[in-house]
Scaffold this motif. Structure first.
Motif, PDB file in Angstrom:
ATOM      1  N   GLY A  48       0.824  -1.206   0.000  1.00 48.26           N
ATOM      2  CA  GLY A  48       0.000   0.000   0.000  1.00 48.26           C
ATOM      3  C   GLY A  48       0.854   1.249   0.000  1.00 48.26           C
ATOM      4  N   ARG A  49       0.232   2.368   0.346  1.00 45.84           N
ATOM      5  CA  ARG A  49       0.972   3.634   0.386  1.00 45.84           C
ATOM      6  C   ARG A  49       1.834   3.761   1.643  1.00 45.84           C
ATOM      7  NH1 ARG A  49      -3.549   8.114  -1.612  1.00 45.84           N
ATOM      8  NH2 ARG A  49      -3.915   7.212  -3.690  1.00 45.84           N
ATOM      9  N   THR A  50       1.367   3.172   2.747  1.00 50.87           N
ATOM     10  CA  THR A  50       2.077   3.293   4.024  1.00 50.87           C
ATOM     11  C   THR A  50       2.212   1.922   4.669  1.00 50.87           C
ATOM     12  OG1 THR A  50       1.144   5.503   4.365  1.00 50.87           O
ATOM     13  CG2 THR A  50       2.114   4.424   6.280  1.00 50.87           C
ATOM     14  N   ILE A  61      10.077  -4.842   4.654  1.00 50.37           N
ATOM     15  CA  ILE A  61       9.391  -3.890   3.778  1.00 50.37           C
ATOM     16  C   ILE A  61       9.043  -4.634   2.490  1.00 50.37           C
ATOM     17  CG2 ILE A  61       9.519  -1.633   2.688  1.00 50.37           C
ATOM     18  CD1 ILE A  61      11.717  -0.904   4.644  1.00 50.37           C
ATOM     19  N   LEU A  62       7.758  -4.784   2.242  1.00 48.81           N
ATOM     20  CA  LEU A  62       7.288  -5.654   1.170  1.00 48.81           C
ATOM     21  C   LEU A  62       7.549  -5.075  -0.218  1.00 48.81           C
ATOM     22  CD1 LEU A  62       3.881  -6.835   2.666  1.00 48.81           C
ATOM     23  CD2 LEU A  62       6.111  -7.948   2.793  1.00 48.81           C
ATOM     24  N   CYS A  63       7.986  -5.950  -1.128  1.00 51.28           N
ATOM     25  CA  CYS A  63       8.148  -5.624  -2.551  1.00 51.28           C
ATOM     26  C   CYS A  63       8.101  -6.950  -3.297  1.00 51.28           C
ATOM     27  CB  CYS A  63       9.460  -4.894  -2.807  1.00 51.28           C
ATOM     28  SG  CYS A  63       9.744  -4.512  -4.556  1.00 51.28           S
ATOM     29  N   GLY A 133      10.446   7.128   6.572  1.00 48.61           N
ATOM     30  CA  GLY A 133      10.585   7.871   5.324  1.00 48.61           C
ATOM     31  C   GLY A 133      10.058   7.081   4.146  1.00 48.61           C
ATOM     32  N   GLU A 134      10.415   7.541   2.945  1.00 45.72           N
ATOM     33  CA  GLU A 134       9.961   6.881   1.719  1.00 45.72           C
ATOM     34  C   GLU A 134      10.997   5.863   1.260  1.00 45.72           C
ATOM     35  OE1 GLU A 134       7.914   8.690  -2.127  1.00 45.72           O
ATOM     36  OE2 GLU A 134      10.100   8.755  -2.301  1.00 45.72           O
ATOM     37  N   TYR A 135      10.543   4.631   1.019  1.00 47.23           N
ATOM     38  CA  TYR A 135      11.419   3.554   0.555  1.00 47.23           C
ATOM     39  C   TYR A 135      11.048   3.216  -0.895  1.00 47.23           C
ATOM     40  CZ  TYR A 135      13.379   2.734   5.178  1.00 47.23           C
ATOM     41  OH  TYR A 135      14.052   2.865   6.358  1.00 47.23           O
ATOM     42  N   ARG A 136      12.074   3.031  -1.727  1.00 48.19           N
ATOM     43  CA  ARG A 136      11.859   2.734  -3.135  1.00 48.19           C
ATOM     44  C   ARG A 136      12.547   1.420  -3.504  1.00 48.19           C
ATOM     45  NH1 ARG A 136      14.275   4.229  -8.217  1.00 48.19           N
ATOM     46  NH2 ARG A 136      15.857   5.487  -7.151  1.00 48.19           N
ATOM     47  N   GLU A 153       6.403   4.077   8.295  1.00 47.55           N
ATOM     48  CA  GLU A 153       6.112   4.800   9.540  1.00 47.55           C
ATOM     49  C   GLU A 153       6.563   3.951  10.714  1.00 47.55           C
ATOM     50  OE1 GLU A 153       2.303   6.910  11.831  1.00 47.55           O
ATOM     51  OE2 GLU A 153       2.063   5.974   9.864  1.00 47.55           O
ATOM     52  N   VAL A 154       7.449   4.513  11.543  1.00 48.83           N
ATOM     53  CA  VAL A 154       7.962   3.809  12.722  1.00 48.83           C
ATOM     54  C   VAL A 154       7.199   4.296  13.947  1.00 48.83           C
ATOM     55  CG1 VAL A 154       9.999   3.224  14.083  1.00 48.83           C
ATOM     56  CG2 VAL A 154      10.224   3.668  11.627  1.00 48.83           C
TER      57      VAL A 154
END
Length: 306
Positions: A48-50, A61-63, A133-136, A153-154
């Motif tokens: 999702g977005r967050t 962190i899912l990908c 922060g933002e992860y790519r 978000e932590v």
């Protein structure tokens, strides 16, 4: 002799050649479509977005890569980046290309075994507050390329407790119940008070005699807060239950804590009454013993004199 309508027959006679040509042209088109359907279009799926993770916990962190159940990791690459909340600069966290594998963040890793099955999720041990922060996720499966983004978000759960104020107070003075929450993040938190009595079978929210202090920041970036509820002597009831309700974004449900201070105070008074009764009995026995010895010795002395 020409047959009427011979042009029509002539046209029909030429149709098999046209159909055959179209059929020949459709074969490579169908093969190309079949190859595209088999290979699939490269894309990634994030959470999702967050995505929310807990402070100091190990995070994934899912990908994921749908439509690619079997990948040749020798002909592909994966790179993870992070952009801090207050910065526009991306920081490289991890990269993997064939035999090349580098973790720029301590402990960062993508499992090769999972990557073969289309899972390029990033594993981070002991996540800290500053890592939000933002992860790519940038993925290359030759000759295709895809990427996905997610905001990490932590958060930290509040550790809460409810107890009676320990300060020495007289029976006719006001007492306070303290509801303390500590170690939570982010700063926003809600603390409400409720009361239950025999007259009302449901908890009713209290809106008066409440003092909630400011949030205090700890060295690790988390916060503490304390809320006070004043108990008036006129409201004391042996079956009153007070409840502190704490809500924070890190918890799926509210935390509630019950406390019955009057019962404890009654027990203290009962214990004190027993102690004083024992002291009184002991004092009475001592007086009786002294009187007995006094009269016994006095009578004995009187007999000796006569």
């Amino acid at each position: 002799m020409p047959v009427p309508g011979g042009c029509g027959h002539g046209t029909e006679g030429g149709r098999p050649h046209v159909v055959g040509l179209r059929a020949v042209l459709l074969v490579p088109v169908l093969l190309l479509r079949l190859m595209l359907l088999t290979a699939g279009v490269l894309e990634v799926e994030m959470a999702g977005r967050t995505q929310m993770v807990l402070l100091n916990e190990n995070a994934t962190i899912l990908c994921k890569i749908p439509g690619f159940p079997h990948l040749d990791i020798n002909s592909m690459g994966i790179t993870w980046f992070r952009k801090a909340q207050v910065s526009e600069t991306e920081i490289k966290l991890f990269e993997f290309f064939g035999d090349h594998k580098v973790a720029f963040r301590h402990g960062a890793n993508v499992s090769p075994w999972r990557l073969k099955r289309g899972d390029a999720s990033l594993q981070l041990p002991g996540v800290q507050l500053w890592e939000a922060g933002e992860y790519r996720c940038e993925l290359v499966v030759t000759p295709q390329k895809a990427q996905g983004r997610v905001w990490l978000e932590v958060v930290a759960h509040p550790v809460s407790s409810l107890f009676l104020e320990q300060a020495m107070v007289k029976d006719n003075e006001d007492k306070h119940i303290l509801c303390k929450s500590s170690g939570f993040y982010p700063e926003d938190i809600s603390i409400t008070w409720k009361r239950w009595t025999q007259k009302d079978p449901q908890f009713q929210e209290i809106s008066e005699d409440i003092i909630t202090g400011p949030t205090i920041k700890n060295e690790d970036g988390t916060f503490n807060i304390t809320s006070y509820l004043r108990l008036k002597p006129s409201l004391e009831d042996n079956v009153t239950i007070y409840q502190c309700v704490v809500w924070h974004v890190s918890s799926l449900m509210c935390q509630s804590f019950n406390f019955t201070p009057i019962l404890i105070e009654s027990e203290k008074k009962t214990d004190s009454w027993i102690v004083w009764l024992c002291i009184g009995l002991i004092f009475t026995v001592l007086i009786l013993v002294i009187l007995f010895l006094y009269f016994f010795l006095w009578k004995r002395k009187s007999r000796t004199i006569h």
